[in-house]
Design a protein around this motif. Structure first.
Motif, mmCIF file in Angstrom:
data_model
loop_
_atom_site.group_PDB
_atom_site.id
_atom_site.type_symbol
_atom_site.label_atom_id
_atom_site.label_comp_id
_atom_site.label_asym_id
_atom_site.label_seq_id
_atom_site.Cartn_x
_atom_site.Cartn_y
_atom_site.Cartn_z
ATOM 1 N N GLY A 380 0.794 -1.217 0.000
ATOM 2 C CA GLY A 380 0.000 0.000 0.000
ATOM 3 C C GLY A 380 0.828 1.268 0.000
ATOM 4 O O GLY A 380 0.304 2.364 0.249
ATOM 5 N N HIS A 381 2.121 1.178 -0.297
ATOM 6 C CA HIS A 381 3.008 2.334 -0.262
ATOM 7 C C HIS A 381 2.779 3.196 -1.494
ATOM 8 O O HIS A 381 2.921 2.739 -2.634
ATOM 9 C CB HIS A 381 4.467 1.853 -0.212
ATOM 10 C CG HIS A 381 5.452 2.950 -0.029
ATOM 11 N ND1 HIS A 381 6.353 3.305 -0.992
ATOM 12 C CD2 HIS A 381 5.671 3.791 1.021
ATOM 13 C CE1 HIS A 381 7.105 4.301 -0.556
ATOM 14 N NE2 HIS A 381 6.713 4.613 0.660
ATOM 15 N N ARG A 382 2.442 4.456 -1.285
ATOM 16 C CA ARG A 382 1.995 5.304 -2.391
ATOM 17 C C ARG A 382 3.082 5.555 -3.430
ATOM 18 O O ARG A 382 2.783 5.614 -4.632
ATOM 19 C CB ARG A 382 1.436 6.623 -1.855
ATOM 20 C CG ARG A 382 2.426 7.545 -1.192
ATOM 21 C CD ARG A 382 1.751 8.806 -0.654
ATOM 22 N NE ARG A 382 2.731 9.784 -0.199
ATOM 23 C CZ ARG A 382 3.260 10.708 -1.002
ATOM 24 N NH1 ARG A 382 2.916 10.746 -2.279
ATOM 25 N NH2 ARG A 382 4.136 11.579 -0.535
ATOM 26 N N GLN A 383 4.352 5.708 -2.986
ATOM 27 C CA GLN A 383 5.406 5.946 -3.956
ATOM 28 C C GLN A 383 5.634 4.735 -4.854
ATOM 29 O O GLN A 383 5.885 4.873 -6.053
ATOM 30 C CB GLN A 383 6.706 6.321 -3.230
ATOM 31 C CG GLN A 383 6.674 7.676 -2.546
ATOM 32 C CD GLN A 383 6.485 8.812 -3.526
ATOM 33 O OE1 GLN A 383 6.841 8.702 -4.691
ATOM 34 N NE2 GLN A 383 5.916 9.913 -3.066
ATOM 35 N N THR A 384 5.513 3.549 -4.271
ATOM 36 C CA THR A 384 5.660 2.330 -5.067
ATOM 37 C C THR A 384 4.549 2.223 -6.094
ATOM 38 O O THR A 384 4.799 1.961 -7.286
ATOM 39 C CB THR A 384 5.643 1.092 -4.146
ATOM 40 O OG1 THR A 384 6.612 1.239 -3.119
ATOM 41 C CG2 THR A 384 5.926 -0.173 -4.939
ATOM 42 N N MET A 385 3.297 2.421 -5.656
ATOM 43 C CA MET A 385 2.165 2.329 -6.578
ATOM 44 C C MET A 385 2.224 3.410 -7.644
ATOM 45 O O MET A 385 1.921 3.170 -8.817
ATOM 46 C CB MET A 385 0.855 2.406 -5.796
ATOM 47 C CG MET A 385 0.628 1.233 -4.865
ATOM 48 S SD MET A 385 -1.006 1.219 -4.089
ATOM 49 C CE MET A 385 -0.900 2.683 -3.039
ATOM 50 N N ALA A 386 2.624 4.618 -7.247
ATOM 51 C CA ALA A 386 2.713 5.714 -8.203
ATOM 52 C C ALA A 386 3.758 5.417 -9.272
ATOM 53 O O ALA A 386 3.542 5.683 -10.466
ATOM 54 C CB ALA A 386 3.049 7.016 -7.476
#
Length: 439
Positions: A380-386
């Motif tokens: 759920g890490h936003r930088q990874t998903m982005a």
């Protein structure tokens, strides 16, 4: 969702199906009608030892399931062991129960086994089964590596299941049966970057990119039609290993936290560093990474030269002064005087961009429009998903969709959990709706 009233439909079952069900009385049909993810989860039951267990805040409520469940499932990977089990609602008059999710670092496998032992002791209270009755469904490489250890410690039946098959079963279940599980992520919508989807059934074909210690890419054409079409050894284990060397971070979550606070431009060479502006002719912004860690060599060489000059002026030997300037890789700032946060963000981008580009190429080669990302690397890490989203959208020019899941790290564990069930567990119109209502 499945019917709330379990009705007998004998005309929908053949003899072999009925015989299989009768000879496996421990198997139970889970009623998924009305299932939903619990957004705000209270603290986990205090009677269980924590010992490294990390409880998720997204258990799944099954309000209409009343039958007994006498098994748990564990997916033991190279870095993490993921556990799934069913329990009744504590101190609640409501019927039903929930699927619980938690994880351990694999190096703490003894703590995971002890937790399962506690589950065995509390099994009757948890789900109404016979005291001590328990079956462990295991998948992942650790299902084989730790098979004897688990079986001897718990004294229960341990069934090992194929890892790829479990991944697909788990993902299919989440996509088709659990609402608000699947979502897309876009940094262009900072107020609401996550766009959720209802459960759907028109899902095939698709590409599953499972990112654990390494990365596997699986083409899925149907419930039982799948093949591994590629992957890369540069995955979560790579990020974890390199950052533990470069930053001194102790846990993967600590590394992700540092990446959240970092600035990759301090260590990455950007297009703007080379051209002084965008390279619009080929569609590259000035902030696009031209070379991961591209600034490090030049800057590190300069810092070392400055430090050497300073040491000669101060004491001539450089021993204490070198450490004061943060050159030693064991210093909190990170390796070579660079901030640990900046290193973390740069390496996260490097690994994620690489995975995203390979995933796009595989989807293009096999004509797959929808790409699902799973595995404990994401968390759920936003930088990874982005980063993964950007890579897919950039290379496909917006033609392919990258999807994420709220339980991305538990696909294999849930798949193993479902394998204990009769065929078509939790599926609409399955014959077990009638047969298993008696158990």
């Amino acid at each position: 969702m499945a019917d709330s009233v379990l009705r007998c439909r004998p005309n929908r079952a053949n003899t072999s199906d009925i015989d299989s069900t009768i000879t496996h009385p421990g198997a139970v049909k889970i009623n998924v009608q009305g299932a939903f993810i619990i957004d705000e989860e209270p603290s986990s039951p205090s009677e269980y030892p924590e010992d490294g267990a990390q409880h998720e805040t997204k258990n799944i409520r099954l309000p209409n399931h009343t039958a007994v469940v006498s098994h748990i499932a564990v997916d033991i990977g190279g870095s993490l062991a993921k556990l799934v089990y069913f329990s009744r609602e504590p101190n609640s008059p409501d019927q039903g129960g929930r699927l619980n999710f938690l994880k351990f670092e694999t190096e703490q496998i003894d703590s995971c086994i002890e937790f399962m032992r506690q589950l065995k002791m509390k099994q009757q209270k948890l789900n109404g089964s016979i005291p001590g009755a328990l079956c462990v469904m295991a998948t992942g490489g650790g299902a084989f590596k730790y098979y004897e250890k688990i079986r001897e410690a718990l004294g229960v039946e341990v069934l090992r299941e194929d890892e790829m098959e479990c991944l697909i079963i788990g993902l299919d279940f989440f996509i088709t049966e659990i609402p608000m599980e699947v979502f897309t992520y876009s940094e262009n919508e900072p107020e609401e970057p996550m766009h959720f989807f209802e459960a759907r059934h028109d899902v095939y074909p698709y590409l599953l990119v499972n990112i654990g210690s390494g990365v596997s890419m699986i083409k899925v054409s149907g419930p039982t039609q799948y093949e591994r079409i590629g992957g890369t050894s540069l995955g979560g284990g790579t990020l974890w290993g390199l950052l533990s060397l470069l930053t001194g971070a102790k846990t993967f979550d600590e590394m992700l936290g540092m990446a959240e606070r970092g600035d990759n431009a301090a260590v990455d060479m950007l297009v703007g560093d080379i051209y002084g502006t965008d390279y619009g002719k080929i569609g590259l912004k000035s902030t696009t990474i031209a070379s991961s860690f591209g600034k490090v060599f030049k800057q590190k060489k300069g810092m070392e030269q400055e430090s050497s000059d300073s040491e000669q002026l101060v004491n001539g030997d450089g021993g204490d002064s070198a450490q004061e300037n943060g050159i030693n890789g064991n210093q909190p700032r990170g390796s070579g005087g660079f901030k640990a946060e900046d290193i973390s963000r740069s390496l996260l981008y490097a690994i994620s961009n690489n995975i995203g580009q390979i995933a796009y190429l595989q989807s293009e080669k096999h004509n797959l429009e929808n790409i699902y990302f799973g595995g404990s690397f994401i968390r759920g890490h936003r930088q990874t998903m982005a980063t993964l989203s950007y890579a897919i959208k950039f290379w496909s020019k917006g033609q392919k969709k990258p999807y994420f899941l709220r339980h991305e790290g538990y696909l294999g564990a849930v798949g193993a959990f479902l394998k204990r069930q009769p065929r078509n567990w939790g599926r609409r119109n399955s014959f077990e709706e009638g047969i298993l209502s008696r158990h």
